[in-house]
Write an enzyme that holds these catalytic residues in place. Structure first.
Site, mmCIF file in Angstrom:
data_model
loop_
_atom_site.group_PDB
_atom_site.id
_atom_site.type_symbol
_atom_site.label_atom_id
_atom_site.label_comp_id
_atom_site.label_asym_id
_atom_site.label_seq_id
_atom_site.Cartn_x
_atom_site.Cartn_y
_atom_site.Cartn_z
ATOM 1 C CG HIS A 55 -1.974 -1.088 1.151
ATOM 2 N ND1 HIS A 55 -3.124 -1.013 0.405
ATOM 3 C CD2 HIS A 55 -1.993 -2.304 1.735
ATOM 4 C CE1 HIS A 55 -3.819 -2.135 0.558
ATOM 5 N NE2 HIS A 55 -3.146 -2.947 1.338
ATOM 6 C CG ASN A 127 -8.020 -4.383 0.881
ATOM 7 O OD1 ASN A 127 -7.224 -3.452 0.944
ATOM 8 N ND2 ASN A 127 -7.672 -5.623 1.139
ATOM 9 C CE1 TYR A 337 -2.098 -4.492 8.123
ATOM 10 C CE2 TYR A 337 -2.539 -2.232 7.504
ATOM 11 C CZ TYR A 337 -2.511 -3.565 7.184
ATOM 12 O OH TYR A 337 -2.869 -3.981 5.934
#
Ligand code: NDP
Length: 477
Positions: A55, A127, A337
């Site tokens: 990303h 997403n 993350y």
């Protein structure tokens, strides 16, 4: 005449000359004491931080989430209460391409949202597809390697992609969406966003509901064919940035309808599919979407780096009334993350202006690189807990209801008892003849140069979805 602001060094001292370096005579060498020059060059050397492993290329804007529906009986989250308006940052992205990749490439799109709620930041990091390629995070780093460059050729490798997919039948659902029309939206404004994972909502009575979050585009779905995208990329690699930044500058603010699907806690044991499996959707007929609110994006960032490159979204950021679920992929992302941000941005990445909550942050975390907020307890004597100095304390009112878990510890074969084909077939049956033809062509084009045995293995998977699917791709090849 208005006097202009004066240029300064980082330490705030006025700069007498920003054009000519300090030298011994007009033809002489430079002097080491020219600190202004040294600082300027040193800053340039440090302008880049590691790009996101996935990303990396993104576009985003600020806006508002307004709650127009009423799901207050399912959740005490303040962000979900009727009439609430919450500031939001949205960042959309492709997955595989690097920071300089073209926007109009066929790829899954990230749809990351940060809601600055009065109870802390709630991040929904999904997403533009409701499912994913794998259901077990153990496979995620390998999957991403197949999307990135080959270590020797430094080229993207269709062989690696189809090798992995053909050996991983759980990927079929996402592969089919990726190579369908929805795999190449014309802008981020023309696609849906899905929280994708199963999360939970809980209320003050201690009741839990499993939940899926969906953001449905109000601009309509619009997609490029591969040929159209090639033409767009030939003109501009930055088509998404141009379109979305331009629309927001003009006042054409994109909007999405927030919907949820809700499942009573006990239902999870009864569904024919695992409702925590990220390769599955919850059929709408079983769990109908409920309208909850509207998200509008209406302000472009003033500084791309500060507000988008440094934006740190993490599924670990939830607020009271919203919880996690046994979804294995979600559980891995809760770790990975935040870990990625600590690596890319530093320990105190949540202190950066774009990430800092709009409510008080009070805790006993100390020191560390880039710690700008210093004391967060209101009293310098309260630097540990428990203490007698009025430092912040836990709040049992925000405790999530207990969740009963059971099962023998093992590494369970995640293909056992999983139907990787049924939901793909339902999707395939939704496509009209033209959509199917484009699906076949898109797949065939992406398989160029892939060894025959890998192609055959993948065709056998398509055949399990529907014989026409395999035959269509074969004919297109
Ligand atoms: P439904 O017929 O009730 O669902 C239809 C949904 O399919 C639509 O609402 C739309 O989702 C989505 N859809 C329609 N056309 C396309 C397309 N060309 N490409 C991708 N998605 C499309 O049946 P189900 O709920 O059983 O879903 C059928 C299939 O649709 C699933 O197997 C899944 O592949 C896909 N899908 C399902 C979603 C869900 O949450 N149930 C969400 C998205 C896709 P949307 O309204 O979100 O645009």
């Amino acid at each position: 005449m208005v006097e202009k602001n004066k240029l300064t060094t980082d330490a705030g001292a006025p700069v007498p000359d920003n054009q000519n370096s300090l030298s011994a005579g007009p033809r002489g060498p430079l002097l080491l004491q020219d600190y202004q020059l040294l600082e300027k060059l040193a800053h340039q050397n440090r302008e880049r931080i590691p790009e996101r492993t996935v990303h990396a290329k993104g576009w985003g804007a600020f806006g508002t989430l307004r709650i127009t529906g009423d799901i207050s009986k399912y959740t005490c989250a303040k962000v979900m209460q009727p009439g609430t308006e919450t500031p939001v940052l949205a960042r959309f992205s492709t997955v595989a391409g690097e920071l300089g990749a073209a926007d109009a490439e066929r790829d899954v799109r990230g749809f990351a949202l940060k809601f600055y709620t009065e109870e802390g930041n709630w991040d929904l990091v999904g997403n533009n597809t409701p499912v994913f390629f794998v259901r077990d995070p153990y496979k995620f780093p390998d999957f991403i390697h197949t999307q990135k460059r080959h270590p020797r050729t430094h080229l993207r490798s269709p062989t690696a992609m189809w090798d992995f997919w053909s050996l991983s039948p759980e990927s079929l659902h996402q592969v089919t969406i990726l190579f369908s029309d929805r795999g190449l939206p014309i802008t981020p404004m023309h696609m849906n966003g899905y929280g994708s994972h199963t999360f939970s909502l809980w209320n003050q009575n201690g009741e839990r509901y499993w939940v899926k979050f969906h953001f449905k585009t109000q601009q309509g779905h619009k997609h490029y064919t591969n040929t159209e995208a090639e033409e767009v990329i030939g003109r501009s690699r930055e088509s998404y940035q141009e379109e979305m930044f331009g629309a927001i500058e003009k006042g054409d603010y994109p909007k999405w309808t927030l919907q949820v699907q809700l499942m009573p806690e006990a239902d999870a044991a009864k569904t024919s599919y695992d409702p925590f499996d990220l390769t599955k959707v919850w059929p709408h007929k079983d769990y109908p979407p409920i309208d909850v609110g509207v998200m509008e994006l209406n302000r472009n960032p003033d500084d791309y780096f500060a507000e988008l490159e440094q934006a740190a979204f993490s599924p670990s950021n939830i607020v009271p009334g919203i919880g996690f679920s046994p979804d294995k992929m979600l559980q891995a992302r809760i770790f990975s993350y935040a870990d990625a941000h600590r690596h890319r941005l530093g320990t105190h990445y949540e202190n950066l202006p774009v990430n800092i909550p709009r409510c008080p942050v009070r805790n006993y975390y100390r020191d560390g690189e880039m710690n700008y907020t210093g004391l967060r307890t209101g009293n310098p004597d309260a630097y540990y807990e428990p203490n007698s100095f009025d430092g912040p304390v836990q709040d049992s009112n925000v405790k999530e209801p207990p969740l009963v878990l059971s099962g023998a510890m093992d590494r369970y074969d995640h293909h056992q008892g999983n139907d990787d084909y049924g939901q793909v077939r339902v999707l395939y049956d939704l496509f009209d003849d033209e959509q199917k033809q484009r699906l076949y062509t898109n797949i065939a084009e992406a398989m160029a140069g892939v060894p025959d045995d890998i192609v055959r293995r993948q065709l056998a998977l398509f055949a399990k979805v529907h014989p026409d699917y395999a035959a269509g791709v074969k004919a297109a090849l």
